[in-house]
Design a protein around this motif. Structure first.
Motif, mmCIF file in Angstrom:
data_model
loop_
_atom_site.group_PDB
_atom_site.id
_atom_site.type_symbol
_atom_site.label_atom_id
_atom_site.label_comp_id
_atom_site.label_asym_id
_atom_site.label_seq_id
_atom_site.Cartn_x
_atom_site.Cartn_y
_atom_site.Cartn_z
ATOM 1 N N VAL A 46 0.848 -1.178 -0.059
ATOM 2 C CA VAL A 46 0.010 0.189 -0.155
ATOM 3 C C VAL A 46 0.879 1.444 -0.096
ATOM 4 O O VAL A 46 1.708 1.456 1.167
ATOM 5 C CB VAL A 46 -0.773 -0.081 1.133
ATOM 6 C CG1 VAL A 46 -1.893 1.328 1.236
ATOM 7 C CG2 VAL A 46 -1.868 -1.169 1.242
ATOM 8 N N LEU A 47 0.785 2.083 -1.031
ATOM 9 C CA LEU A 47 1.556 3.179 -1.079
ATOM 10 C C LEU A 47 1.505 4.246 0.093
ATOM 11 O O LEU A 47 0.168 4.398 0.622
ATOM 12 C CB LEU A 47 1.374 4.039 -2.302
ATOM 13 C CG LEU A 47 1.507 3.256 -3.672
ATOM 14 C CD1 LEU A 47 1.279 4.150 -5.033
ATOM 15 C CD2 LEU A 47 2.922 2.792 -3.896
ATOM 16 N N HIS A 48 2.272 4.759 0.501
ATOM 17 C CA HIS A 48 2.381 5.628 1.475
ATOM 18 C C HIS A 48 1.684 7.252 0.775
ATOM 19 O O HIS A 48 1.652 7.311 -0.359
ATOM 20 C CB HIS A 48 3.916 6.207 1.968
ATOM 21 C CG HIS A 48 4.041 7.118 3.206
ATOM 22 N ND1 HIS A 48 3.544 8.388 3.137
ATOM 23 C CD2 HIS A 48 3.834 7.086 4.617
ATOM 24 C CE1 HIS A 48 3.570 9.009 4.057
ATOM 25 N NE2 HIS A 48 3.987 8.063 5.227
ATOM 26 N N ALA A 49 1.093 7.947 1.865
ATOM 27 C CA ALA A 49 0.358 9.182 1.312
ATOM 28 C C ALA A 49 1.320 10.068 0.388
ATOM 29 O O ALA A 49 0.705 10.709 -0.521
ATOM 30 C CB ALA A 49 -0.198 9.827 2.658
ATOM 31 N N VAL A 50 2.632 10.134 0.647
ATOM 32 C CA VAL A 50 3.316 10.985 -0.306
ATOM 33 C C VAL A 50 3.614 10.295 -1.715
ATOM 34 O O VAL A 50 3.581 10.758 -2.523
ATOM 35 C CB VAL A 50 4.604 11.275 0.382
ATOM 36 C CG1 VAL A 50 4.670 12.166 1.480
ATOM 37 C CG2 VAL A 50 5.703 10.285 0.667
ATOM 38 N N GLN A 51 3.645 8.898 -1.587
ATOM 39 C CA GLN A 51 3.898 8.402 -2.919
ATOM 40 C C GLN A 51 2.599 8.410 -3.669
ATOM 41 O O GLN A 51 2.420 8.673 -4.695
ATOM 42 C CB GLN A 51 3.922 6.685 -2.770
ATOM 43 C CG GLN A 51 5.516 6.534 -2.323
ATOM 44 C CD GLN A 51 5.508 5.175 -1.813
ATOM 45 O OE1 GLN A 51 4.896 4.567 -0.981
ATOM 46 N NE2 GLN A 51 6.520 4.488 -2.087
ATOM 47 N N GLN A 52 1.206 8.274 -2.960
ATOM 48 C CA GLN A 52 -0.173 8.511 -3.561
ATOM 49 C C GLN A 52 -0.184 10.036 -4.136
ATOM 50 O O GLN A 52 -0.918 10.229 -5.263
ATOM 51 C CB GLN A 52 -1.045 8.179 -2.445
ATOM 52 C CG GLN A 52 -1.333 6.830 -2.214
ATOM 53 C CD GLN A 52 -2.351 6.791 -0.978
ATOM 54 O OE1 GLN A 52 -3.191 7.177 -1.286
ATOM 55 N NE2 GLN A 52 -1.981 5.658 -0.114
ATOM 56 N N GLY A 53 0.242 10.781 -3.371
ATOM 57 C CA GLY A 53 0.248 12.291 -3.687
ATOM 58 C C GLY A 53 0.960 12.584 -5.021
ATOM 59 O O GLY A 53 0.684 13.138 -5.864
ATOM 60 N N PHE A 54 2.395 12.163 -5.095
ATOM 61 C CA PHE A 54 2.968 12.291 -6.194
ATOM 62 C C PHE A 54 2.549 11.472 -7.514
ATOM 63 O O PHE A 54 2.464 12.152 -8.503
ATOM 64 C CB PHE A 54 4.498 11.821 -6.131
ATOM 65 C CG PHE A 54 5.225 12.885 -5.524
ATOM 66 C CD1 PHE A 54 6.378 13.496 -6.147
ATOM 67 C CD2 PHE A 54 5.287 13.328 -4.082
ATOM 68 C CE1 PHE A 54 7.069 14.394 -5.523
ATOM 69 C CE2 PHE A 54 5.997 14.290 -3.611
ATOM 70 C CZ PHE A 54 6.840 14.741 -4.549
ATOM 71 N N TYR A 55 1.808 10.406 -7.219
ATOM 72 C CA TYR A 55 1.204 9.700 -8.349
ATOM 73 C C TYR A 55 -0.086 10.489 -8.646
ATOM 74 O O TYR A 55 -0.071 10.693 -10.131
ATOM 75 C CB TYR A 55 0.754 8.300 -7.717
ATOM 76 C CG TYR A 55 -0.105 7.541 -8.820
ATOM 77 C CD1 TYR A 55 0.652 6.841 -10.093
ATOM 78 C CD2 TYR A 55 -1.478 7.304 -8.657
ATOM 79 C CE1 TYR A 55 -0.279 6.520 -10.880
ATOM 80 C CE2 TYR A 55 -2.297 6.595 -9.622
ATOM 81 C CZ TYR A 55 -1.485 6.142 -10.498
ATOM 82 O OH TYR A 55 -2.605 5.678 -11.580
ATOM 83 N N GLN B 292 5.534 22.987 -9.472
ATOM 84 C CA GLN B 292 3.961 23.351 -9.094
ATOM 85 C C GLN B 292 3.381 21.787 -8.884
ATOM 86 O O GLN B 292 2.753 21.705 -7.862
ATOM 87 C CB GLN B 292 3.548 23.733 -10.251
ATOM 88 C CG GLN B 292 2.010 24.307 -10.015
ATOM 89 C CD GLN B 292 2.084 25.260 -8.774
ATOM 90 O OE1 GLN B 292 2.831 26.009 -8.568
ATOM 91 N NE2 GLN B 292 0.990 24.904 -7.886
ATOM 92 N N ASN B 293 3.703 21.010 -9.656
ATOM 93 C CA ASN B 293 3.005 19.683 -9.277
ATOM 94 C C ASN B 293 3.636 18.772 -8.105
ATOM 95 O O ASN B 293 2.819 18.034 -7.256
ATOM 96 C CB ASN B 293 2.960 18.575 -10.487
ATOM 97 C CG ASN B 293 1.911 19.232 -11.501
ATOM 98 O OD1 ASN B 293 1.141 20.215 -11.435
ATOM 99 N ND2 ASN B 293 1.932 18.570 -12.801
ATOM 100 N N ILE B 294 4.881 19.131 -7.824
ATOM 101 C CA ILE B 294 5.611 18.656 -6.544
ATOM 102 C C ILE B 294 4.911 19.431 -5.238
ATOM 103 O O ILE B 294 4.430 18.537 -4.538
ATOM 104 C CB ILE B 294 7.115 18.907 -6.447
ATOM 105 C CG1 ILE B 294 7.587 18.001 -7.562
ATOM 106 C CG2 ILE B 294 7.764 18.693 -5.260
ATOM 107 C CD1 ILE B 294 8.961 18.255 -7.920
ATOM 108 N N VAL B 295 4.700 20.668 -5.557
ATOM 109 C CA VAL B 295 3.839 21.192 -4.586
ATOM 110 C C VAL B 295 2.666 20.640 -4.236
ATOM 111 O O VAL B 295 2.047 20.271 -2.847
ATOM 112 C CB VAL B 295 3.930 22.902 -4.654
ATOM 113 C CG1 VAL B 295 2.778 23.487 -3.629
ATOM 114 C CG2 VAL B 295 5.212 23.403 -4.430
#
Length: 163
Positions: A85-94, A142-145
């Protein structure tokens, strides 16, 4: 000078290895433990592609000696996901397309992980400052933020659900 035996926890697994005292942590992770997520970028700590988490701190592993990790807990990008299960930061970047070529992504993920533990409800300006030690040559940030903002929302939702 001979090798020094070190014991370190990496992604929750105890590791004991004999290393040369001058071995950089990035080389220990990549060559001794075959954890190749952290990238070697600048080798001067400027780019952040090698960022890992050591005892609750973001550390650039290209300028940190493996022997300095004796008795420490190290978390690499390989240890972020939990049982697939992806961590929230991994999900966010995806979800927010917070990557382009992907070279900086492991370091960005690790810095975002620690940053959101330090500041769970950041403003855009705080995200930009908190992530400023990690460089991306492709995206314009921008997308990283947006990815870090997305991860912050997910972490807040997870905390509310378990409370």
């Amino acid at each position: 000078m001979g090798k020094k035996l070190i014991q370190v926890s990496v992604n929750g697994k105890s590791e004991e290895r004999a290393v040369e005292p001058r071995t950089l942590l990035i080389h220990f992770l990549r060559e001794e433990l075959n954890l190749t997520g952290a990238h070697i970028g600048c080798e001067t700590s400027h780019c952040g592609a090698c960022t890992v988490d050591i005892d609750g701190r973001s550390v650039k592993s290209c300028t940190h000696l493996a022997v300095q990790c004796e008795g420490s807990e190290v978390l690499t990008v390989e240890g972020l996901a939990d049982k697939g299960v992806l961590h929230a930061v991994q999900q966010g970047f995806y979800q927010e397309h917070g990557l382009q070529c992907g070279f900086c992504t492991p370091g960005m993920l690790m810095r975002a992980y620690r940053f959101l533990q330090e500041n769970p409800d950041p403003t855009e300006a705080e995200i930009r400052m908190g992530m400023s030690g990690n460089l991306c040559r492709c995206t314009g940030y921008q997308n990283i933020v947006k990815a870090v903002q997305h991860a912050a929302r997910l972490l807040k939702e997870q905390a509310t659900a378990t409370a």
